[in-house]
Design an enzyme around this catalytic site. Structure first.
Site, PDB file in Angstrom:
ATOM      1  N   SER A  61       1.017  -1.014  -0.011  1.00  0.00           N
ATOM      2  CA  SER A  61      -0.106   0.157   0.046  1.00  0.00           C
ATOM      3  C   SER A  61       0.806   1.214   0.082  1.00  0.00           C
ATOM      4  CB  SER A  61      -1.113  -0.100   1.141  1.00  0.00           C
ATOM      5  OG  SER A  61      -1.692  -0.963   1.106  1.00  0.00           O
ATOM      6  N   GLY A  62       0.430   2.274  -0.500  1.00  0.00           N
ATOM      7  CA  GLY A  62       1.022   3.795  -0.607  1.00  0.00           C
ATOM      8  C   GLY A  62       0.165   4.949  -0.546  1.00  0.00           C
ATOM      9  N   GLY A  63       0.687   5.930  -0.895  1.00  0.00           N
ATOM     10  CA  GLY A  63      -0.167   7.027  -0.495  1.00  0.00           C
ATOM     11  C   GLY A  63      -1.252   7.125  -1.284  1.00  0.00           C
TER      12      GLY A  63
ATOM     13  N   THR B 220      -3.752   0.707  -3.014  1.00  0.00           N
ATOM     14  CA  THR B 220      -3.092  -0.451  -2.596  1.00  0.00           C
ATOM     15  C   THR B 220      -2.920  -1.427  -4.116  1.00  0.00           C
ATOM     16  OG1 THR B 220      -4.436  -0.833  -0.774  1.00  0.00           O
ATOM     17  CG2 THR B 220      -3.734  -2.692  -1.721  1.00  0.00           C
TER      18      THR B 220
ATOM     19  N   ASP C  66       6.930  10.938  -5.821  1.00  0.00           N
ATOM     20  CA  ASP C  66       7.126  10.017  -4.494  1.00  0.00           C
ATOM     21  C   ASP C  66       8.220   9.235  -4.979  1.00  0.00           C
ATOM     22  OD1 ASP C  66       7.031   9.449  -1.970  1.00  0.00           O
ATOM     23  OD2 ASP C  66       5.322   7.830  -2.608  1.00  0.00           O
TER      24      ASP C  66
END
Length: 562
Positions: free
Chosen positions: A23-25, A28, A147
């Site tokens: 999962s990230g900002g 998922t 990112d």
């Protein structure tokens, strides 16, 4: 979403979810099976990073959806071996979040690789060129990554890098960069300072993130990571970056790249050439592999950093280009370029309500006293002071005329009341004033940022060493509306209380067998109304602690080693 015959979730009637990959900002990522083409893919479920953010920001979900789909379509048109391949975009008719179908990269991330320790410099250079290739391809299509970090770079079995997880949203309001819990959307350690300040940024912002990633990969530690996300954000905005010591031929690249003014960073083409020259070896760069600090000279002592443990290592000299301007890293900013502002207001615009309340709480515990003595007065140059330095240099020496004085060299550590006053007097003779923007005193030398003249919005960098104070070059600018950048009279600090403050720090900060002690005097971000003296202790294991005292000697903050 339907289900397959095996009762597993089925997206768009075609993609069978198998397992969650991470999962990230922005959502998922799942491992999925494309049952139409009989192959495994990565399926990204694009969701707002925090339900509380979505509720507090009307239209956020629609904005995320629009940007994710737009950038996925743009990425799908790219043909670059180091950009993750986009196969398909699923846009549900009911208006729910989209799914992005991507190439499944079988391999580990750079984050996983760095868990084993720093990478050899040649591998870091190759990594840098490959990630830069991906970024340049994206930038040419009008896409910013936002990112770039080790977890978002995957390594194929052959070792080649693939940049993934594009599409971190940037919002029109700076406060949207933090969730209601104070967490950045994206990784605070790798976000460029201008993005932390709430600016959208540009391709140069991605290049800062790449530079920080390469620093971490080569050095094995992050120079700005702190105990909390909020502290890290403050460090990204404000703290000097220690020059690398393990980066060899990569060091000149980092010093050009990790500057807080994006206009001073090289562009993609320039960075590509610099990395290529570094890969070419000493004949092109003049920096042999394993040469340690390289053109930086020795590292700048700072609370976030100590050199690698070595019985033969001793704290060396700090070069003037490190001591002056630009956050302690890279070449100084010319006077015409605004220096990054260090102030509570800048921080506040990039914090959410919760984080801002936390900062306010920290400030409220500080004394509310007035300016005290002459520490905040207007002040002026003494009539009998030295003529201000003009910047003329003596040919062939590198020294500047009029920068020295004949004050006898103090004996022992400079961190005594008498020796501090000797240092200040030496700076006064060299500059004509005791008003400074910031003063940093180590046990064997000192650094100062001193206005170029009374009321000036520019300052010069000075150094005190072996009993002599001298101007080392231009420092930068002083923002008129930045409370924590305004000069003050350093003689008004309670220097007689320094021994007691140091003794208290030795007993309370929990830094065992400290190898470095120093003080920084300036208008602190959390106490900009009154100058603050911070006493730091560091040991060879990177344990850091400090005490902060106001101009009257009262301790206003204590930060023991964690």
């Amino acid at each position: 979403m339907s289900t397959s015959e095996g009762r597993r979730p089925l997206v768009d009637g075609r993609f069978q979810l198998i397992s969650r990959l991470g999962s990230g900002g922005m959502g998922t990522v799942w491992r999925a099976r494309d049952i139409a083409l009989d192959r495994d893919v990565a399926l990204k479920e694009v969701r707002p990073p925090d339900p509380a953010v979505a509720e507090a920001t009307p239209g956020l979900a629609a904005q995320l959806r629009e940007r994710a789909v737009r950038e996925a379509r743009a990425l799908a048109r790219l043909s670059n071996p180091h950009v993750v391949t986009i196969h398909h975009i699923v846009e549900p008719q009911d208006g729910s979040h989209p799914w992005i179908v991507m190439e499944l990269v079988e391999g580990r991330s750079v984050h996983d690789r760095l868990a084993e320790g720093p990478m050899p410099v040649p591998e870091v250079l190759t990594l840098g060129r490959q990630v830069l290739s991906a970024l340049r391809a994206a930038h040419s299509a009008g896409i910013q990554h936002r990112d770039v970090k080790p977890a978002n770079i995957l390594l194929r079995p052959d070792g080649s890098a693939v940049l993934t997880d594009f599409g971190i949203a940037a919002f029109s309001e700076a406060t949207s960069r933090l969730t209601s819990t104070g967490d950045l959307i994206g990784s605070p350690e790798y976000i460029a300072p201008e993005r932390v300040r709430g600016e959208e940024g540009n391709p140069a912002s991605d290049l800062w993130s790449l530079g920080m990633l390469l620093y971490v990969a080569a050095e094995g530690h992050h120079p700005l990571r702190r105990a909390t996300g909020l502290a890290t954000v403050v460090a990204v905005l404000d703290d000097p970056i220690p020059p690398p010591v393990r980066s060899g031929a990569l060091a000149p690249v980092l010093t050009r790249l990790l500057v807080r003014d994006p206009a001073l960073r090289p562009d993609g083409a320039g960075l590509e050439q610099m990395l290529a020259d570094a890969e070419a070896g000493p004949s092109r760069t003049g920096v042999p592999e394993g040469a340690g600090p390289g053109p930086f000279g020795p590292p700048h002592p700072h609370p976030a950093y100590t050199p690698p443990a070595s019985p033969s290592w001793t704290p060396p000299t700090v070069p003037s280009h490190v001591a002056s301007g630009n956050g302690g890293f890279g070449p100084p900013l010319p006077p015409s370029v605004p220096r990054p502002r260090r102030r509570a207001a800048t921080l506040a615009v990039s914090l959410t309500l919760t984080a801002a309340v936390a900062v306010a709480a920290a400030v409220n515990v500080l004394p509310d006293g007035g300016s005290g003595s002459d520490a905040d007065g207007s002040g002026s140059r003494p009539s009998g002071g030295a003529t201000p330095v003009t910047g003329d240099r003596t040919p062939g020496t590198g020294a500047e005329k009029g920068t020295g004085d004949s004050t006898p060299a103090p004996r022992g550590s400079l961190l005594t009341p008498a020796n501090v006053r000797t240092v200040i007097e030496s700076f006064r003779k060299a500059s004509g004033t005791t008003r400074m923007k910031e003063l940093t005193i180590f046990e064997d030398y000192a650094l100062a940022e001193i206005p170029t003249r009374v009321g000036a919005k520019t300052y010069d960098a000075y150094e005190f060493r072996n009993g002599v104070a001298r101007r080392t070059g231009p420092g930068g600018t002083i923002a008129a509306d930045a409370a924590d950048e305004q000069p003050f009279d350093v003689t008004a600090m309670a220097w007689d209380g320094l021994p007691a403050l140091m003794k208290r720090g030795e007993g309370q900060l929990g830094v065992e067998r400290p190898t470095l002690r120093y003080v920084i005097v300036g208008r602190w971000t959390f106490n900009s109304d009154r100058p603050t003296l911070r006493f730091y202790l560091i040991n060879e294991y990177n344990a850091v602690g400090y005490l902060a005292a106001d101009s009257g000697g009262e301790v206003v903050a204590s930060h023991p080693s964690s």
